[in-house]
Design a protein around this motif. Structure first.
Motif, PDB file in Angstrom:
ATOM      1  N   THR A  65       0.866  -1.174   0.000  1.00  0.00           N
ATOM      2  CA  THR A  65       0.000   0.000   0.000  1.00  0.00           C
ATOM      3  C   THR A  65       0.908   1.232   0.000  1.00  0.00           C
ATOM      4  O   THR A  65       2.117   1.113  -0.176  1.00  0.00           O
ATOM      5  N   ARG A  86      -2.440  -2.137  -3.485  1.00  0.00           N
ATOM      6  CA  ARG A  86      -3.744  -1.613  -3.051  1.00  0.00           C
ATOM      7  C   ARG A  86      -3.589  -0.258  -2.404  1.00  0.00           C
ATOM      8  O   ARG A  86      -2.973  -0.176  -1.351  1.00  0.00           O
ATOM      9  N   PRO A  87      -4.163   0.830  -2.994  1.00  0.00           N
ATOM     10  CA  PRO A  87      -4.927   0.848  -4.240  1.00  0.00           C
ATOM     11  C   PRO A  87      -4.088   0.509  -5.478  1.00  0.00           C
ATOM     12  O   PRO A  87      -2.851   0.648  -5.451  1.00  0.00           O
ATOM     13  N   ALA A 190     -10.755  -6.336  -1.217  1.00  0.00           N
ATOM     14  CA  ALA A 190     -10.786  -6.972  -2.543  1.00  0.00           C
ATOM     15  C   ALA A 190     -12.055  -7.788  -2.743  1.00  0.00           C
ATOM     16  O   ALA A 190     -12.403  -8.129  -3.872  1.00  0.00           O
ATOM     17  N   GLU A 242      -9.409  -0.822  -3.958  1.00  0.00           N
ATOM     18  CA  GLU A 242      -9.005  -1.829  -2.969  1.00  0.00           C
ATOM     19  C   GLU A 242      -8.020  -1.086  -2.080  1.00  0.00           C
ATOM     20  O   GLU A 242      -6.899  -0.814  -2.484  1.00  0.00           O
ATOM     21  N   GLY A 243      -8.469  -0.741  -0.881  1.00  0.00           N
ATOM     22  CA  GLY A 243      -7.627   0.077  -0.013  1.00  0.00           C
ATOM     23  C   GLY A 243      -8.511   1.116   0.645  1.00  0.00           C
ATOM     24  O   GLY A 243      -9.710   0.894   0.836  1.00  0.00           O
ATOM     25  N   ASN A 291      -6.834  -7.207   2.499  1.00  0.00           N
ATOM     26  CA  ASN A 291      -8.091  -7.891   2.186  1.00  0.00           C
ATOM     27  C   ASN A 291      -8.661  -8.615   3.406  1.00  0.00           C
ATOM     28  O   ASN A 291      -9.157  -9.743   3.314  1.00  0.00           O
TER      29      ASN A 291
END
Ligand code: ATP
Ligand code: MG
Ligand code: MG
Length: 369
Positions: A65, A86-87, A190, A242-243, A291
């Motif tokens: 991240t 992530r993102p 996710a 995602e994050g 996740n």
């Protein structure tokens, strides 16, 4: 136990790493500054953000991240092929560039200030009228804390403003007469599970965040929260987040929210979640990046954050008095003093809003500026 890689080793990475410790998550940061804040609590890869060996070590983590979105596209796509980033790189590509970001926000159904993209001198022609006659010229990339921005109130000021910004790619935004500035964080893992922070009210001084306030149960202040959540959800899903992502809003006098900008990460306005009694924004980003299951991360108690910036001669904060004031928590990042530099913040928590605001008045006198 999991290992999380972070691009960047500043104070956000430091606080992400501190939140990761109780989860049993080891943190590795890639950061060229040997004195970077995160080195006190994370494995420090002392190398540039595009260093092959550093990136290779990050690629061994369970996920990567970031606390800093201005990493090269090449480095990001190299990582993305090897480890969950992530993102994702596509989202970072959008959010590091103001014009691309605004276009993508509009595609996701969020309103922005009127804007014109300025890439050459001819783009200046008639631009100020198009955005309403008064605006602010911002470099498309790399600006933060109001740096790389010039306010423009007459067409004659436009060319000098663009020259002052080095004739770089810019966006001219219409001036927004907002009633308030507010922000809201959204995390998405996710599997598509979403979680939200609270609607936080922000006060800026000279383009720099000074203070963030959260009063749960204050229905007038929280009125735009459902709207903010809808917009956050729409952006998060449309951009396949995602994050964790934070949206900065201008609240118009009508109550309508328009998005000022987004940060694809934890945000200075969310620091009060460290002490407000709920999940912190930092833990939310760690969980989302790995996740893991999420929970909403709005504070449970009335709380406020006051930033500590590098002070002018003779205006050092009264540390002893800050530590003595009941309800305060001091967070210093371990950075060397420089006037105007973000060195830390104080969170103040109270049981009741009235008590919080009373103590805030005292706290403000202890942190001059
Ligand atoms: P950061 O990333 O640290 O939040 P930044 O350099 O990206 O800052 P902006 O968020 O674009 O800067 O602007 C900083 C502040 O300046 C805003 O929070 C707001 O107070 C004011 N501002 C920026 N753009 C406008 C606008 N179009 N109309 C009115 N005020 C504005
Ligand atoms: Mg910004
Ligand atoms: Mg901003």
């Amino acid at each position: 136990s999991a290992t999380l890689g972070i691009l960047g080793g500043g104070q956000l990475a430091q606080m992400l790493a501190l939140a990761a410790v109780p989860l049993g998550v080891r943190v590795v940061v890639l950061e060229p500054d040997p004195l970077a804040p995160a080195q006190v609590c994370a494995e420090h890869l002392l190398a540039p953000y595009n260093d092959p060996a550093g990136l290779a070590r990050l690629a061994e983590c369970d996920a990567v991240t970031l606390e800093f979105e201005n990493v090269s596209v090449e480095a990001l796509s190299w990582l993305a092929g090897r480890v969950p980033l992530r993102p994702a790189g596509e989202l970072l590509h959008l959010s590091k560039h103001r014009t691309r970001e605004k276009e993508a926000l509009r595609r996701a159904g969020a309103a922005t200030a009127p804007f014109v993209s300025i890439e050459s001198e001819s783009d200046l022609e008639g631009a100020l009228e198009k955005v309403g006659g008064r605006g602010v010229l911002k470099t498309s990339e790399l600006g933060y804390d109001g740096k790389g921005q010039v306010r423009v109130s007459t067409a004659a000021e436009l060319l000098p403003a663009w020259n002052a910004l080095g004739r770089r790619a810019c966006v001219l935004e219409g001036w927004v007469e907002f009633a308030r500035e507010v922000s809201l964080g959204v995390a998405r893992n996710a599997q598509g599970q979403l979680a939200y922070g609270g609607l936080i009210e922000n006060i800026h001084v000279s383009g720099v965040l000074r203070r963030s306030l959260y009063l749960p149960g204050d229905t007038a202040r929280a009125a735009p929260e459902p709207q903010a959540r809808r917009l956050a959800r729409s952006v998060a899903e449309n951009w396949e987040l995602e994050g964790l992502l934070t949206l900065e809003f201008f609240e118009l006098p009508s109550g309508k929210l328009i998005v000022n900008e987004v940060a694809p990460r934890v945000h200075n306005s969310g620091h009060l979640t460290q002490d407000g009694g709920g999940l912190s924004q930092f833990e939310a980003q760690v969980r989302a990046a790995l996740n893991w299951p999420l929970q909403d991360f709005a504070p449970k108690l009335p709380c406020v954050m006051v930033n500590i910036l590098g002070w002018p001669e003779g205006q050092e904060p009264d540390w002893q008095a800050i530590l003595k004031l009941e309800g305060t928590r001091l967070h210093l990042y371990g950075k060397a003093h420089q006037p105007g530099r973000k060195l830390g913040h104080v969170n103040l928590v109270a049981r009741e809003p009235a008590e919080l605001l009373e103590k805030l008045a005292v706290l403000e006198t202890l942190i001059p500026q």
